[in-house]
Design a protein around this motif. Structure first.
Motif, PDB file in Angstrom:
ATOM      1  N   UNK A 180       0.887  -1.958  -0.001  1.00 40.69           N
ATOM      2  CA  UNK A 180      -0.274   0.031  -0.010  1.00 40.69           C
ATOM      3  C   UNK A 180       0.430   0.838  -0.464  1.00 40.69           C
ATOM      4  N   UNK A 181       2.053   1.113  -0.243  1.00 38.33           N
ATOM      5  CA  UNK A 181       3.113   2.200  -0.645  1.00 38.33           C
ATOM      6  C   UNK A 181       3.218   1.555  -2.146  1.00 38.33           C
ATOM      7  N   UNK A 182       3.981   3.658  -2.261  1.00 41.40           N
ATOM      8  CA  UNK A 182       4.403   4.128  -4.092  1.00 41.40           C
ATOM      9  C   UNK A 182       5.552   3.898  -3.267  1.00 41.40           C
ATOM     10  N   UNK A 183       6.645   3.024  -4.733  1.00 44.23           N
ATOM     11  CA  UNK A 183       7.841   2.480  -4.565  1.00 44.23           C
ATOM     12  C   UNK A 183       8.558   3.927  -4.097  1.00 44.23           C
ATOM     13  N   UNK A 184       8.183   4.851  -3.893  1.00 44.06           N
ATOM     14  CA  UNK A 184       8.925   6.399  -3.830  1.00 44.06           C
ATOM     15  C   UNK A 184       8.818   6.127  -2.514  1.00 44.06           C
ATOM     16  N   UNK A 185       7.986   6.145  -2.579  1.00 39.90           N
ATOM     17  CA  UNK A 185       7.706   5.742  -0.381  1.00 39.90           C
ATOM     18  C   UNK A 185       8.685   5.276   0.390  1.00 39.90           C
ATOM     19  N   UNK A 186       8.035   3.718  -0.421  1.00 43.14           N
ATOM     20  CA  UNK A 186       9.334   3.015   0.282  1.00 43.14           C
ATOM     21  C   UNK A 186      10.412   3.098  -0.014  1.00 43.14           C
ATOM     22  N   UNK A 187      11.672   3.534  -1.080  1.00 45.67           N
ATOM     23  CA  UNK A 187      12.725   4.204  -1.358  1.00 45.67           C
ATOM     24  C   UNK A 187      13.119   5.065   0.209  1.00 45.67           C
ATOM     25  N   UNK A 188      12.415   6.278   0.309  1.00 43.28           N
ATOM     26  CA  UNK A 188      12.268   6.687   1.598  1.00 43.28           C
ATOM     27  C   UNK A 188      12.873   6.318   2.622  1.00 43.28           C
ATOM     28  N   UNK A 189      11.640   4.703   2.699  1.00 39.57           N
ATOM     29  CA  UNK A 189      11.342   4.557   4.766  1.00 39.57           C
ATOM     30  C   UNK A 189      12.716   3.732   4.501  1.00 39.57           C
ATOM     31  N   UNK A 190      13.813   2.493   3.330  1.00 36.40           N
ATOM     32  CA  UNK A 190      14.605   2.224   3.729  1.00 36.40           C
ATOM     33  C   UNK A 190      15.988   3.345   3.941  1.00 36.40           C
ATOM     34  N   UNK A 191      15.890   3.997   2.879  1.00 33.01           N
ATOM     35  CA  UNK A 191      17.384   4.453   2.308  1.00 33.01           C
ATOM     36  C   UNK A 191      17.587   5.686   2.774  1.00 33.01           C
ATOM     37  N   UNK A 192      16.917   6.747   3.327  1.00 34.60           N
ATOM     38  CA  UNK A 192      16.944   8.037   3.824  1.00 34.60           C
ATOM     39  C   UNK A 192      17.957   8.685   4.511  1.00 34.60           C
ATOM     40  N   UNK A 193      17.536   7.615   5.782  1.00 34.12           N
ATOM     41  CA  UNK A 193      18.509   7.670   6.991  1.00 34.12           C
ATOM     42  C   UNK A 193      20.011   7.514   7.198  1.00 34.12           C
ATOM     43  N   UNK A 212      20.510  12.003   3.745  1.00 32.95           N
ATOM     44  CA  UNK A 212      20.218  12.526   2.182  1.00 32.95           C
ATOM     45  C   UNK A 212      18.077  13.036   2.468  1.00 32.95           C
ATOM     46  N   UNK A 213      17.887  13.865   1.879  1.00 36.54           N
ATOM     47  CA  UNK A 213      16.684  13.987   1.889  1.00 36.54           C
ATOM     48  C   UNK A 213      16.327  15.213   0.629  1.00 36.54           C
ATOM     49  N   UNK A 214      15.123  15.046   0.366  1.00 35.62           N
ATOM     50  CA  UNK A 214      14.262  15.956  -0.421  1.00 35.62           C
ATOM     51  C   UNK A 214      14.944  15.936  -1.963  1.00 35.62           C
ATOM     52  N   UNK A 215      15.432  16.832  -2.754  1.00 33.65           N
ATOM     53  CA  UNK A 215      15.470  16.500  -4.116  1.00 33.65           C
ATOM     54  C   UNK A 215      16.572  15.825  -4.259  1.00 33.65           C
ATOM     55  N   UNK A 216      17.860  15.914  -3.121  1.00 32.50           N
ATOM     56  CA  UNK A 216      19.261  15.451  -3.653  1.00 32.50           C
ATOM     57  C   UNK A 216      18.501  13.905  -3.466  1.00 32.50           C
ATOM     58  N   UNK A 217      17.922  13.252  -2.881  1.00 31.58           N
ATOM     59  CA  UNK A 217      17.336  12.108  -2.405  1.00 31.58           C
ATOM     60  C   UNK A 217      16.541  11.500  -3.394  1.00 31.58           C
ATOM     61  N   UNK A 218      16.310  12.141  -3.947  1.00 32.57           N
ATOM     62  CA  UNK A 218      14.963  11.910  -4.894  1.00 32.57           C
ATOM     63  C   UNK A 218      16.176  11.323  -6.335  1.00 32.57           C
ATOM     64  N   UNK A 219      16.987  12.987  -6.557  1.00 35.13           N
ATOM     65  CA  UNK A 219      18.179  12.806  -7.225  1.00 35.13           C
ATOM     66  C   UNK A 219      18.465  11.715  -7.383  1.00 35.13           C
ATOM     67  N   UNK A 220      18.730  10.829  -5.991  1.00 38.61           N
ATOM     68  CA  UNK A 220      20.183   9.787  -6.018  1.00 38.61           C
ATOM     69  C   UNK A 220      19.680   8.564  -6.498  1.00 38.61           C
ATOM     70  N   UNK A 221      18.341   8.703  -5.712  1.00 39.64           N
ATOM     71  CA  UNK A 221      17.256   7.487  -6.332  1.00 39.64           C
ATOM     72  C   UNK A 221      17.533   7.296  -7.933  1.00 39.64           C
TER      73      UNK A 221
END
Lengths: 342, 303
Positions: free
Chosen positions: A115-128, A132-141
Motif C-alpha cells: 500500500x505504499x508507492x515505490x518512492x515512499x518505500x525508498x524513503x523508508x529504507x534509504x533516506x536515513x 539525504x532528503x528532498x530533491x537530493x535524495x530523489x536525484x540519487x535514487x
C-alpha cells in the motif's frame, strides 16, 4: 583481516526451544568456517532444510530467538574496527546495516509494502542511512534506478503495478542504493522466468563489479551458481561439505554430494539418463552420526558412520569434508562431450 | 488413428477492467494439437508466465470453458453438465499441481487424500481394496503405503510430497496426466527424481503426460513433442529434439539463449540476448497477421 571482508570461525547456531520442560535443539548451523574475499561472489548451495537460511540470518545479523549463536564468530571488516555480528550491540549493527551490509530478499511481493508507492518505500529504507532528503535524495535514487534500467516513473507506482522482473529489480535497487560493501542475496531469481532471470543476474553482476562489493549468493539452482559465482560452498545438513572455485567444483568435485548436484543438471542436447539422489535430507534435530551424508552416499564406508570428516584442503583453494575425497569421480557422462558442444 | 485428446482451434478471452476502458485479453489464441490414444507420450507446453499455458491446462481439465474451439477427450467434449459424467471424465484426466505444500492440507494426513480419491473414482468400499489401490499407486512412484500412512505433509520432503501427489493422481489409472510445473517448487537435487518418474510413467505404465514448464532443459530431457507459447499463441511446435536443437522462431531462440548452462561454469556468461528479445517483440507486434507454417522436419513455425 586484509583481503577478507568476512571471516566465519567455527560458527554454531542452534534453534533452542523448551516446551513443557522438554528441551529441543535443532542444529541448523553446525561448525561452519569460511572466508569471503573482497570483490568476490561467493555462492552457497544447499537444499531446503540444509540450514543455509539460518546461516545467512547470522551473517545478516538477524539473530532472533529461538535461533542462538552457541559458539564461533562471524566478523566483518569494513575498513573501521572489525564487527563480530554474533556479539555486536544493536547500535553497532545499526551502524553497518544498509550502508555496509545489505540484503536482497527472495519474494519481491512480500518485501515491498503493497500500500505504499515505490518512492515512499525508498524513503523508508534509504533516506536515513544515506543522510539525504528532498530533491537530493530523489536525484540519487533516480540515478541509481538508471543503473537498473528502470525509469523514474516507477517511483510513483505501487508494487502490484509492476511486473515480477521489475519488482525484483526494485528490491535490488533498495539493497544497493546505499552502495554497500557486502550484499547477501537469498534466492533473488528463483521466482522469475528464464529470460528475466538472466537479465536480473547480469544486472546484479554488473552492479557488483561497478561498486566493488562482495556478494554471498544463496540458491539451490546449480546452473545459476555456474554463471555468477566465483567460488561455491556446498552446505549439507548444517555443515559446509565442499568449497571450491566454480570451474573446479563443476569439473572435479571432491564430495559425493556435490558430484551428484552437478551430475543431476539436465542439459539441452543431452538425453542420457540423469541420476536422481534417493532419500531425503536428514532432520537437523536428530542428524545421523558421523558424516551426515552417509545414509545417501554411494561411497559410504564404515568409518563414515562413526567419524565426522573434517573440512580439509584437497587442492588449491579447494576444501572437502569426505573420508573418500580422492575416490570421488565426476559423475557426468556429458562432461567429456561438453568440449565438443562448445 | 484415434486420438486420446484433441484440442482444436481453442481460444480463451478474458474481459478486464470496468465499464469504462474495458479490455479484452486473449489468454489462449487458436491452439490446436492432438495426443494419440495408442502411443503414450510426454507432450510439453513451454511458456513464460502470462503465456497462457496454465489457462490451456485448466481448459483441458474442464475447469474453464474455451471461448471458441473444442476440446475432445476420446471424442467427447471435456465439459460435462452432469455430475456423474464429470466424475467419469475426471477419473481419466488427473492433475498434478505446482506446489505440493499448497496442494495438501497441512492439518490432514496425506493418506486421507489417497483414500478419498480411491473411494470416489474406483468406487472401492472395503478397506482392503482401498489400501491395495493406494499401495499400488505409491509403488509406481517409488514409495509404499507403510512409509506414507499417518504422515502429515510437513513430515515429508518436497520431492516425496510431490511423488505422493503424483501417486494420488494415478489411483484411478488415468491414461492422461496434466502436470503444471511439477518440479519448479522442488529442490534441484530432488528435481530429477520427479522428472525421471514422469518418464517411467510413460515408458512402463503407458500414461501420457502433458508437462507444463518453463524449464527447457528438463523439457529436452523427457518430452517427445512440445509447443512453445508466447502471449497465448503457439510460436513453434514439433518433435522436442528437433525444435530445441535448432529453434527457428526468434522467441524460441530467445528462450534457448536464456537457459543458464553449467557447461561454461565459472566463465560468467550472463549478457542477455537483447537482439533476440527485440526480434521476438517485433514478431509479437505483428502476430495478428501471422500463421503457422509446416516445415519438412515435422515442426510448425509461426511466420
Amino acid at each position: 583481516m586484509g583481503d577478507n571482508i568476512l571471516e566465519v570461525e567455527a560458527l554454531k547456531a542452534y534453534y533452542q526451544m523448551s516446551y513443557f520442560g522438554v528441551n529441543r535443539e535443532v542444529r541448523a548451523v553446525d561448525g561452519i568456517t569460511m572466508k569471503v574475499k573482497r570483490r568476490e561472489v561467493y555462492g552457497i548451495a544447499g537444499e531446503s532444510s540444509s540450514g543455509k537460511t539460518s546461516f545467512i540470518k547470522v551473517l545478516a545479523a538477524a539473530i532472533r530467538p529461538p535461533l542462538r549463536v552457541v559458539s564461533g564468530s562471524a566478523t566483518y571488516d569494513f575498513g573501521g574496527p572489525p564487527t563480530d555480528v554474533t556479539v555486536a550491540t544493536p547500535a553497532e549493527i545499526d551502524a553497518i546495516r544498509w550502508r555496509h551490509l545489505s540484503y536482497i530478499m527472495q519474494g519481491s511481493m512480500s518485501t515491498l509494502n503493497p500500500v505504499r508507492r515505490i518512492g515512499r518505500i525508498f524513503e523508508d529504507f534509504a533516506a536515513r542511512p544515506l543522510g539525504l532528503s528532498g530533491s537530493a535524495f530523489r536525484q540519487r535514487v533516480v540515478e541509481h534506478l538508471g543503473h537498473l534500467k528502470l525509469s523514474p516513473t516507477v517511483l510513483n507506482a505501487y508494487p502490484h503495478e509492476l511486473s515480477g522482473g521489475m519488482r525484483q529489480r526494485v528490491t535490488i535497487g533498495l539493497a544497493t542504493v546505499c552502495k554497500p560493501d557486502f550484499i547477501i542475496a537469498d534466492e533473488p531469481t528463483t521466482a522469475l522466468d528464464v529470460v528475466v532471470q538472466k537479465d536480473v543476474l547480469s544486472l546484479i553482476k554488473n552492479l557488483q563489479t561497478e561498486m566493488g562489493a562482495s556478494i554471498v549468493f544463496v540458491t539451490h539452482d546449480m546452473s545459476v551458481h555456474a554463471n555468477i559465482a566465483d567460488r561455491i560452498g556446498i552446505i549439507y545438513a548444517g555443515r559446509l561439505v565442499e568449497e571450491a572455485p566454480t570451474r573446479t567444483l563443476f569439473t572435479a568435485p571432491k564430495h559425493p554430494y556435490s558430484a551428484h548436484l552437478v551430475a543431476s543438471l539436465p542439459r539441452i542436447g543431452d538425453t542420457t539418463q540423469r541420476p536422481a539422489l534417493e532419500g531425503r535430507p536428514p532432520s537437523l534435530a536428530a542428524p545421523p552420526a558421523g558424516c551426515r551424508f552417509h545414509p545417501r552416499c554411494p561411497l559410504a564406508i564404515d568409518k563414515c558412520k562413526t567419524e565426522v570428516p573434517p573440512l580439509v584442503a584437497v587442492g588449491t583453494d579447494h576444501r572437502s569434508a569426505c573420508w573418500r575425497a580422492n575416490d570421488v569421480e565426476p559423475l557426468v557422462p556429458g562432461h567429456s562431450r561438453a568440449g565438443v558442444a562448445a | 488413428m484415434s486420438s486420446l485428446l484433441e484440442v482444436a482451434d481453442v481460444s480463451k478471452r478474458f474481459q478486464m477492467g470496468g465499464i469504462l476502458g474495458r479490455q479484452e485479453v486473449r489468454a489462449v489464441d487458436q491452439v490446436s494439437f492432438a495426443i494419440a490414444a495408442d502411443k503414450p507420450e510426454i507432450f510439453t507446453i513451454i511458456g513464460e508466465s502470462g503465456s497462457g499455458k496454465t489457462t490451456l491446462a485448466r481448459m483441458i481439465l474442464g475447469l474453464e470453458r474455451p471461448s471458441s474451439g473444442r476440446i475432445l477427450f476420446r471424442g467427447e467434449p471435456v465439459h460435462h453438465e452432469n455430475k456423474a459424467d464429470r466424475l467419469k471424465f475426471m477419473a481419466n484426466v488427473q492433475p498434478v499441481f505446482q506446489n505440493p505444500f499448497e496442494a495438501f492440507n497441512p492439518l490432514k494426513r496425506v493418506d486421507r487424500y489417497l483414500q478419498s480419491t480411491a473411494r470416489r473414482y474406483l468406487g472401492a468400499r472395503d478397506k482392503a481394496a482401498i489400501e491395495a489401490a493406494m499401495d499400488g499407486a505409491l509403488q509406481k512412484v517409488g514409495l509404499s503405503l507403510a512409509e506414507i500412512a499417518g504422515r502429515f505433509p510437513h513430515e515429508l520432503s518436497g520431492g516425496q510430497l510431490q511423488r505422493v501427489a503424483i501417486a494420488r493422481a494415478l489411483i484411478p489409472n488415468p491414461p492422461l496426466l496434466i502436470a503444471d510445473e511439477p518440479v519448479s517448487m522442488v529442490d534441484a537435487s530432488l528435481r530429477m527424481a520427479i522428472v525421471n518418474l514422469l518418464k517411467a510413467l510413460r515408458d512402463d505404465f503407458g500414461v501420457s503426460v502433458i508437462y507444463i514448464t518453463h524449464d527447457l532443459a528438463t523439457a529436452y530431457y523427457i518430452s517427445d513433442r512440445l509447443i512453445i507459447m508466447q502471449k497465448g499463441r503457439v510460436v513453434e511446435m514439433g518433435p522436442a529434439r528437433t525444435v530445441l536443437d535448432a529453434p527457428e522462431h526468434p522467441y524460441s531462440q530467445l528462450l534457448k539463449a536464456s537457459v543458464l548452462s553449467a557447461d561454461d561454469a565459472g566463465a560468467g556468461k550472463l549478457s542477455p540476448a537483447n537482439d533476440l528479445l527485440q526480434l521476438s517483440n517485433e514478431r509479437l507486434a505483428r502476430a495478428d497477421a501471422s500463421r503457422l507454417e509446416d516445415r519438412e522436419d515435422g515442426r510448425r513455425v509461426r511466420v
